[in-house]
Design a protein around this motif. Structure first.
Motif, PDB file in Angstrom:
ATOM      1  N   SER A   1       0.854  -1.191   0.000  1.00 15.56           N
ATOM      2  CA  SER A   1       0.000   0.000   0.000  1.00 15.56           C
ATOM      3  C   SER A   1       0.887   1.237   0.000  1.00 15.56           C
ATOM      4  CB  SER A   1      -0.922   0.014   1.233  1.00 15.56           C
ATOM      5  OG  SER A   1      -0.156   0.062   2.417  1.00 15.56           O
TER       6      SER A   1
ATOM      7  N   ARG B   1       0.490   5.953  -0.633  1.00 13.87           N
ATOM      8  CA  ARG B   1      -0.377   7.115  -0.823  1.00 13.87           C
ATOM      9  C   ARG B   1       0.218   7.959  -1.939  1.00 13.87           C
ATOM     10  NH1 ARG B   1      -4.677   9.223   1.489  1.00 13.87           N
ATOM     11  NH2 ARG B   1      -5.007  11.470   1.577  1.00 13.87           N
TER      12      ARG B   1
ATOM     13  N   ASP C   1      -5.320   6.960  -1.633  1.00 13.33           N
ATOM     14  CA  ASP C   1      -4.712   5.755  -1.080  1.00 13.33           C
ATOM     15  C   ASP C   1      -4.568   4.739  -2.217  1.00 13.33           C
ATOM     16  OD1 ASP C   1      -4.587   6.549   1.673  1.00 13.33           O
ATOM     17  OD2 ASP C   1      -6.771   6.296   1.752  1.00 13.33           O
TER      18      ASP C   1
END
Length: 267
Positions: free
Chosen positions: A213, A215, A229
């Motif tokens: 993950s 941003r 995100d």
């Protein structure tokens, strides 16, 4: 060799493969689910009698070539393939390179995510499939050649990317290079990275990391700046990832995605 374990595994996995997934007509007289023994033998390129003996735990030890053919015929995932080789006392073959074919279920999921920008990439960052909102947010992938859809190649050519993003991509590429050491596409990407001085210095730091993950900030010409995100959903059976861009509800970025979806539909 665990003949009994191999027989049970083959029977169990055969019953779970739908004929249409193996490229066969479903037919109307199937009394049991899954493939018939003759169909597995045909798909694997072996005799029906040989396959029956394997399922009856009385066949000879299958060769690596036969194991590979059975794994393809039964559409085994990586962990299932490894288990199959283990039952036959063989080490599994290393994959030659990242698979390029996107599973049909993943493609259908992309179509349903009409409010979320999403695309699929392989282990070496080739973008393989995308939905309309991803094309509207990031770039028109359809207008590019498959070679130019590679994200790491664009980093090498364009510059100006966030350093953390670049480092994450290179650390991920190092993990891919270790997994697919003989793949020409991976080796070419590594050479391109090392031809750019700033990237070569990062590569020499030898970070290894698989992205999960992050941003990202995107300055879009139609909807302005969006903060999103980015999540990476792993498709383990083909070593691919679905990349999803989302924004928290009731935020300016969420509203920007909504407007972008509307603009894309009008266009």
């Amino acid at each position: 060799m665990d003949r009994r374990g191999l027989a049970v595994f083959l029977r169990d996995r055969r019953a779970k493969v739908r004929p249409e997934d193996a490229g066969l007509p479903e037919g109307t007289r199937r009394r049991t689910p899954g493939l018939r023994r003759a169909e597995v033998a045909h798909l694997a390129g072996i005799s029906v009698d040989y396959y029956i003996r394997l399922e009856q735990a009385r066949g000879p030890r299958p060769s690596r070539q036969v194991l590979g053919a059975l794994a393809r015929a039964l559409r085994l995932a990586d962990d299932e393939r490894t288990y199959l080789y283990h039952l036959a006392d063989e080490r599994p073959d290393l994959p030659a390179g990242p698979p390029q074919e996107v599973p049909q279920g993943v493609l259908r999921m992309l179509d349903r995510l009409d409010g979320t920008p999403a695309y699929v990439m392989d282990a070496k960052y080739d973008v393989l499939a995308w939905n309309d909102l991803a094309a509207a947010l990031i770039r028109d992938f359809a207008a590019q050649s498959p070679r130019d859809r590679n994200i790491i190649r664009r980093i090498c050519r364009d510059g100006g990317h966030d350093e953390r993003f670049v480092r994450d991509c290179l650390a991920d590429l190092r993990a891919t290079a270790a997994k697919y050491p003989s793949d020409p596409g991976v080796r070419e990407l590594v050479a391109e990275v090392n031809a750019v001085p700033g990237l070569a210095a990062m590569w020499d730091e030898r970070e290894v990391r698989v992205r999960r993950s992050s941003r990202k900030r995107i300055d879009h010409p139609l909807v302005g700046t969006v903060e999103l995100d980015v999540d990476y959903l792993v498709v383990p059976e083909c070593d691919q990832r679905v990349v999803l861009y989302t924004a928290a509800p009731d935020t300016p970025s969420h509203e920007a995605l909504r407007r972008l979806r509307t603009v894309g539909a009008r266009r």
